[in-house]
Design a protein around this motif. Structure first.
Motif, PDB file in Angstrom:
ATOM      1  N   ALA A  64       5.250  -2.120 -10.441  1.00  7.71           N
ATOM      2  CA  ALA A  64       4.135  -1.642  -9.628  1.00  7.71           C
ATOM      3  C   ALA A  64       3.726  -2.685  -8.600  1.00  7.71           C
ATOM      4  CB  ALA A  64       2.954  -1.285 -10.526  1.00  7.71           C
ATOM      5  N   THR A  65       3.700  -3.953  -9.003  1.00  9.71           N
ATOM      6  CA  THR A  65       3.354  -5.029  -8.078  1.00  9.71           C
ATOM      7  C   THR A  65       4.386  -5.119  -6.961  1.00  9.71           C
ATOM      8  OG1 THR A  65       2.247  -6.260  -9.836  1.00  9.71           O
ATOM      9  CG2 THR A  65       2.879  -7.493  -7.867  1.00  9.71           C
ATOM     10  N   TRP A  66       5.660  -5.008  -7.335  1.00  8.89           N
ATOM     11  CA  TRP A  66       6.716  -5.058  -6.316  1.00  8.89           C
ATOM     12  C   TRP A  66       6.566  -3.907  -5.331  1.00  8.89           C
ATOM     13  CZ3 TRP A  66      10.484  -1.387  -5.259  1.00  8.89           C
ATOM     14  CH2 TRP A  66      11.410  -1.769  -4.278  1.00  8.89           C
ATOM     15  N   ARG A  67       6.351  -2.685  -5.839  1.00  9.52           N
ATOM     16  CA  ARG A  67       6.221  -1.535  -4.934  1.00  9.52           C
ATOM     17  C   ARG A  67       5.015  -1.686  -4.018  1.00  9.52           C
ATOM     18  NH1 ARG A  67       7.958   1.495  -9.654  1.00  9.52           N
ATOM     19  NH2 ARG A  67      10.042   2.334  -9.281  1.00  9.52           N
ATOM     20  N   THR A  68       3.921  -2.208  -4.551  1.00 11.17           N
ATOM     21  CA  THR A  68       2.719  -2.392  -3.738  1.00 11.17           C
ATOM     22  C   THR A  68       2.992  -3.301  -2.554  1.00 11.17           C
ATOM     23  OG1 THR A  68       1.278  -2.045  -5.657  1.00 11.17           O
ATOM     24  CG2 THR A  68       0.333  -3.219  -3.777  1.00 11.17           C
ATOM     25  N   HIS A  69       3.789  -4.354  -2.782  1.00 13.46           N
ATOM     26  CA  HIS A  69       4.089  -5.295  -1.694  1.00 13.46           C
ATOM     27  C   HIS A  69       5.241  -4.806  -0.806  1.00 13.46           C
ATOM     28  CE1 HIS A  69       1.309  -8.424  -2.962  1.00 13.46           C
ATOM     29  NE2 HIS A  69       1.695  -8.234  -4.201  1.00 13.46           N
ATOM     30  N   PHE A 125       3.100   4.186  -8.417  1.00 14.79           N
ATOM     31  CA  PHE A 125       3.732   5.219  -7.599  1.00 14.79           C
ATOM     32  C   PHE A 125       5.225   4.940  -7.552  1.00 14.79           C
ATOM     33  CE2 PHE A 125       2.503   1.880  -4.624  1.00 14.79           C
ATOM     34  CZ  PHE A 125       3.607   1.730  -3.819  1.00 14.79           C
ATOM     35  N   ILE A 126       5.983   5.995  -7.347  1.00 16.05           N
ATOM     36  CA  ILE A 126       7.435   5.888  -7.339  1.00 16.05           C
ATOM     37  C   ILE A 126       7.992   5.963  -5.920  1.00 16.05           C
ATOM     38  CG2 ILE A 126       9.603   6.904  -8.171  1.00 16.05           C
ATOM     39  CD1 ILE A 126       7.895   5.666 -10.349  1.00 16.05           C
ATOM     40  N   ASP A 127       7.398   6.840  -5.099  1.00 18.63           N
ATOM     41  CA  ASP A 127       7.935   7.075  -3.766  1.00 18.63           C
ATOM     42  C   ASP A 127       6.818   7.098  -2.741  1.00 18.63           C
ATOM     43  OD1 ASP A 127       6.695   9.548  -4.222  1.00 18.63           O
ATOM     44  OD2 ASP A 127       8.561  10.458  -4.926  1.00 18.63           O
ATOM     45  N   LEU A 128       7.189   7.268  -1.495  1.00 21.68           N
ATOM     46  CA  LEU A 128       6.246   7.359  -0.386  1.00 21.68           C
ATOM     47  C   LEU A 128       6.324   8.764   0.192  1.00 21.68           C
ATOM     48  CD1 LEU A 128       7.049   3.959   1.379  1.00 21.68           C
ATOM     49  CD2 LEU A 128       5.233   4.440  -0.254  1.00 21.68           C
ATOM     50  N   ASP A 129       5.192   9.437   0.279  1.00 24.07           N
ATOM     51  CA  ASP A 129       5.124  10.809   0.770  1.00 24.07           C
ATOM     52  C   ASP A 129       4.608  10.811   2.198  1.00 24.07           C
ATOM     53  OD1 ASP A 129       5.518  12.730  -1.760  1.00 24.07           O
ATOM     54  OD2 ASP A 129       4.434  10.932  -2.387  1.00 24.07           O
ATOM     55  N   LEU A 130       5.441  11.245   3.131  1.00 24.14           N
ATOM     56  CA  LEU A 130       5.072  11.266   4.540  1.00 24.14           C
ATOM     57  C   LEU A 130       5.062  12.705   5.045  1.00 24.14           C
ATOM     58  CD1 LEU A 130       7.196   8.278   5.886  1.00 24.14           C
ATOM     59  CD2 LEU A 130       4.705   8.369   5.692  1.00 24.14           C
ATOM     60  N   VAL A 131       4.006  13.058   5.758  1.00 29.22           N
ATOM     61  CA  VAL A 131       3.894  14.363   6.397  1.00 29.22           C
ATOM     62  C   VAL A 131       3.999  14.140   7.901  1.00 29.22           C
ATOM     63  CG1 VAL A 131       2.485  16.430   6.667  1.00 29.22           C
ATOM     64  CG2 VAL A 131       2.420  15.162   4.521  1.00 29.22           C
ATOM     65  N   HIS A 142      14.506  -2.020   1.307  1.00 32.88           N
ATOM     66  CA  HIS A 142      13.400  -1.745   0.384  1.00 32.88           C
ATOM     67  C   HIS A 142      13.669  -0.393  -0.286  1.00 32.88           C
ATOM     68  CE1 HIS A 142      11.326  -5.078   2.288  1.00 32.88           C
ATOM     69  NE2 HIS A 142      11.541  -4.509   3.459  1.00 32.88           N
ATOM     70  N   PRO A 143      14.308  -0.403  -1.444  1.00 30.26           N
ATOM     71  CA  PRO A 143      14.773   0.856  -2.047  1.00 30.26           C
ATOM     72  C   PRO A 143      13.670   1.690  -2.699  1.00 30.26           C
ATOM     73  CG  PRO A 143      15.338  -0.988  -3.457  1.00 30.26           C
ATOM     74  CD  PRO A 143      14.739  -1.584  -2.222  1.00 30.26           C
ATOM     75  N   ILE A 144      12.626   1.999  -1.934  1.00 33.27           N
ATOM     76  CA  ILE A 144      11.591   2.935  -2.390  1.00 33.27           C
ATOM     77  C   ILE A 144      11.918   4.300  -1.790  1.00 33.27           C
ATOM     78  CG2 ILE A 144       9.134   3.497  -2.353  1.00 33.27           C
ATOM     79  CD1 ILE A 144       8.510   0.578  -1.980  1.00 33.27           C
ATOM     80  N   PRO A 145      12.094   5.325  -2.604  1.00 37.72           N
ATOM     81  CA  PRO A 145      12.381   6.647  -2.040  1.00 37.72           C
ATOM     82  C   PRO A 145      11.268   7.108  -1.102  1.00 37.72           C
ATOM     83  CG  PRO A 145      12.807   6.627  -4.404  1.00 37.72           C
ATOM     84  CD  PRO A 145      12.104   5.336  -4.072  1.00 37.72           C
TER      85      PRO A 145
END
Length: 333
Positions: free
Chosen positions: A43-48, A85-91, A131-134
């Motif tokens: 979670a810390t890694w994803r936040t950064h 959170f697992i991914d980033l949701d963009l509209v 940055h392998p965040i879906p």
């Protein structure tokens, strides 16, 4: 000297009066399950990493970008890294164009595109090589059947710079974001995950209550919003009542217990009466019943009947056990 018996160490930890006592003895980190430590690090890694990934998205795409859920809500938590959170949701206004631009800029598929049919509300996820965040680019909002979602233009009219600090990436104003996430909450298995309700509550706290109520009425969501607010108040606020969902399918929320398969089925059958006026709820009931009566994607009817029989025999099976069984069947088939 005999070998250490870790069960005796665990017994000492269990007998300790509290965390400060364990810190005094140097055993406090042993009190945190290894899985939670790993989750906290991720979670810390994803936040950064999320802002860096969003900067690359912004550089690759033209036009407005709006971030929903995930880090956009986490920024309002006391500790953003505590909101997983697992991914980033963009509209975006033109999802296919933005998705193509990301692929052209070197973003890679995060999953098999064949698993994401055209009728879904977002395109197949992609990720930056760095940055392998879906990243899920949404062609539309996930919404409640029978209600019309707000347009991108409506959300963008009062949008704010996102709290993750990436220039050119917006997030909806808190009241609109709260209602969008409330609709998302009820469009999935309703009231079966505390974090989704907490997200709505956090955004509600940042909103003008009168604005929220007026928007909910204008969007035809007043009954849904009142149900959400009542449950949120009972769980996280000063309310000591028990709204009827917390006495039926959502009983496990009060003890942070994972829902059972039976409760998931009940949620789909009973939730229309918390979302819609009575007549509309009755109209929605056949679709709710069909939703859990049908097989999963590419599941044979024979396996569906076998799985239904297992669920009837084991109604208290937890959702995670149910999901693992489905995934195991897909691997075998």
């Amino acid at each position: 000297m005999t070998a250490v018996r870790w069960d005796r160490v665990d017994a000492l930890i269990d007998a300790s009066p509290g965390l400060e006592d364990l810190r005094a003895h140097g055993l406090h980190l042993l009190a945190v399950p290894a899985g939670l430590v790993r989750d906290e690090l991720q979670a810390t890694w994803r936040t950064h990493a999320a802002p860096r990934a969003l900067e690359q998205v912004r550089a690759a795409c033209e036009g407005p970008l709006m971030l929903m859920k995930g880090p956009a809500v986490a920024a309002r938590f006391p500790d953003p890294a505590a909101r997983p959170f697992i991914d980033l949701d963009l509209v975006v206004p033109d999802a296919p164009k933005a998705h193509a631009a990301l692929l052209a800029a070197g973003f890679k598929p995060s999953a098999d595109p064949a698993a994401y049919p055209d009728f879904l509300h977002h395109l197949p996820p992609v990720h930056s090589p760095d940055h392998p965040i879906p990243i899920e680019v949404h062609s539309r909002l996930k919404w409640i059947a029978g209600l019309k979602p707000p347009t991108f233009e409506v959300l963008a009219a009062t949008a704010e710079p996102t709290a993750v600090g990436v220039e050119g990436v917006l997030t909806p104003a808190p009241a609109l974001h709260a209602l969008v996430l409330a609709a998302h909450l009820w469009a999935h298995d309703p009231l079966t995950r505390l974090l989704r309700i907490l997200d709505v509550a956090v955004l509600g706290d940042a909103s003008d209550p009168r604005e929220l109520e007026a928007l909910a009425a204008a969007w035809g969501m007043d009954r849904l919003w009142n149900s959400t607010a009542a449950v949120s108040e009972a769980l996280f606020g000063a309310g000591d009542g028990a709204p009827w969902p917390l006495r039926t399918w959502a009983r496990g929320l009060r003890s942070a217990r994972e829902p059972t398969v039976l409760e998931l089925h009940l949620s789909r059958v009973l939730s229309p009466f918390a979302m819609y006026p009575p007549v509309a709820a009755l109209r929605a009931l056949p679709a709710a019943l069909a939703g859990f009566a049908r097989p999963h994607d590419r599941e044979p009817w024979r396996r569906k009947l076998e799985r239904t029989a297992q669920q009837i025999a084991h109604p208290t099976m937890r959702r995670s056990e149910h999901v693992r069984a489905i995934e195991a069947d897909r691997r075998v088939s």
